[in-house]
Design a protein around this motif. Structure first.
Motif, short mmCIF file in Angstrom:
data_model
loop_
_atom_site.label_atom_id
_atom_site.label_comp_id
_atom_site.label_asym_id
_atom_site.label_seq_id
_atom_site.Cartn_x
_atom_site.Cartn_y
_atom_site.Cartn_z
N LYS A 189 -28.72 -4.75 35.51
CA LYS A 189 -27.20 -5.47 35.88
C LYS A 189 -27.21 -6.99 35.58
CE LYS A 189 -25.17 -1.63 37.07
NZ LYS A 189 -23.74 -1.18 36.24
N ASP A 241 -24.06 -4.05 42.26
CA ASP A 241 -23.49 -3.33 41.14
C ASP A 241 -22.63 -4.35 40.10
OD1 ASP A 241 -24.42 -0.72 42.23
OD2 ASP A 241 -22.72 -0.74 43.34
N LYS A 242 -22.72 -5.33 40.56
CA LYS A 242 -21.95 -6.30 39.50
C LYS A 242 -22.74 -6.61 38.44
CE LYS A 242 -18.14 -6.05 42.04
NZ LYS A 242 -16.96 -5.16 41.36
N LYS A 243 -22.17 -7.02 37.31
CA LYS A 243 -22.84 -7.75 36.17
C LYS A 243 -23.20 -9.28 36.39
CE LYS A 243 -21.51 -4.19 32.85
NZ LYS A 243 -21.06 -4.18 31.47
#
Length: 212
Positions: free
Chosen positions: A44, A9-11
């Motif tokens: 993402k 879920d991180k960029k």
């Protein structure tokens, strides 16, 4: 050490920087270009041809939780050698033995991102020792070119440990730069060393001769 926490879920920003017009300076750009042609990631993960944009990259770095950078770096090693730098050590190498303006610019990008409190939690620099830089319009030298795939494998292995993996083969890659600058087009459209015109732009020379 990379934490065990997954980063789905991180960029993620995968960035290639350098100038393709100066031989091995184009290593970073060619790495991200090749990665873009062969793999597809979730939305993402952003792949970016950073070219020589320098300080204009700061907003993209600020937005990233994970940053992977490909670049040609003078480590003082055997030409064509790959070296991997992690996290806090990356800014030191981005400014060491400066070879081009974009390196200083990217060092400033990292400093500005850190100053604003928006700095990647994980940072990886995959650098390649250049063979030749003083060759305007020249190609990657073979010992640097063959390191593109190994460099990509290092990046993919690093991202996998963070839970970030390609979601498939990329048959229709997103265009990172004008198609004419792609490696195949760039190499295929350039005349040989013996055919190249080295006395100026022939379009203007013809017009000047006609007016004399």
């Amino acid at each position: 050490m990379i934490e065990d926490t997954l980063y789905q879920d991180k960029k993620v920003l995968i960035l290639g920087i350098g100038n393709i017009l100066w031989a091995d300076e184009g290593f970073g750009v060619r790495c991200v270009e090749t990665l873009n042609q062969n793999y597809r990631f979730s939305n993402k993960t952003k792949l970016m041809d950073g070219g020589t944009q320098g300080i204009y990259l700061v907003q993209h770095v600020q937005a990233a939780d994970v940053l992977v950078v490909f670049d040609a770096i003078d480590y003082g090693l055997e030409p064509g050698t790959l070296k991997v730098i992690h996290d806090d050590d990356v800014p030191k190498f981005m400014g060491a033995k400066q070879m081009s303006l974009h390196q200083t610019g990217f060092q400033e990008v990292l400093a500005m991102a850190e100053f604003t409190g928006s700095y990647p939690k994980h940072l990886l620099l995959i650098g390649c020792q250049p063979v030749e830089l003083e060759d305007f319009g020249g190609s990657l030298r073979e010992s640097v070119r063959v390191q593109i795939e190994p460099a990509i494998k290092i990046a993919l292995a690093y991202l996998k440990k963070l839970g970030v993996e390609p979601i498939g083969d990329n048959c229709t890659p997103e265009e990172l730069a004008p198609g004419e600058l792609g490696l195949n087009s760039y190499e295929g459209g350039r005349p040989s060393e013996y055919e190249a015109f080295r006395q100026g732009d022939p379009r203007f020379i013809k017009s000047t001769e006609g007016s004399s």
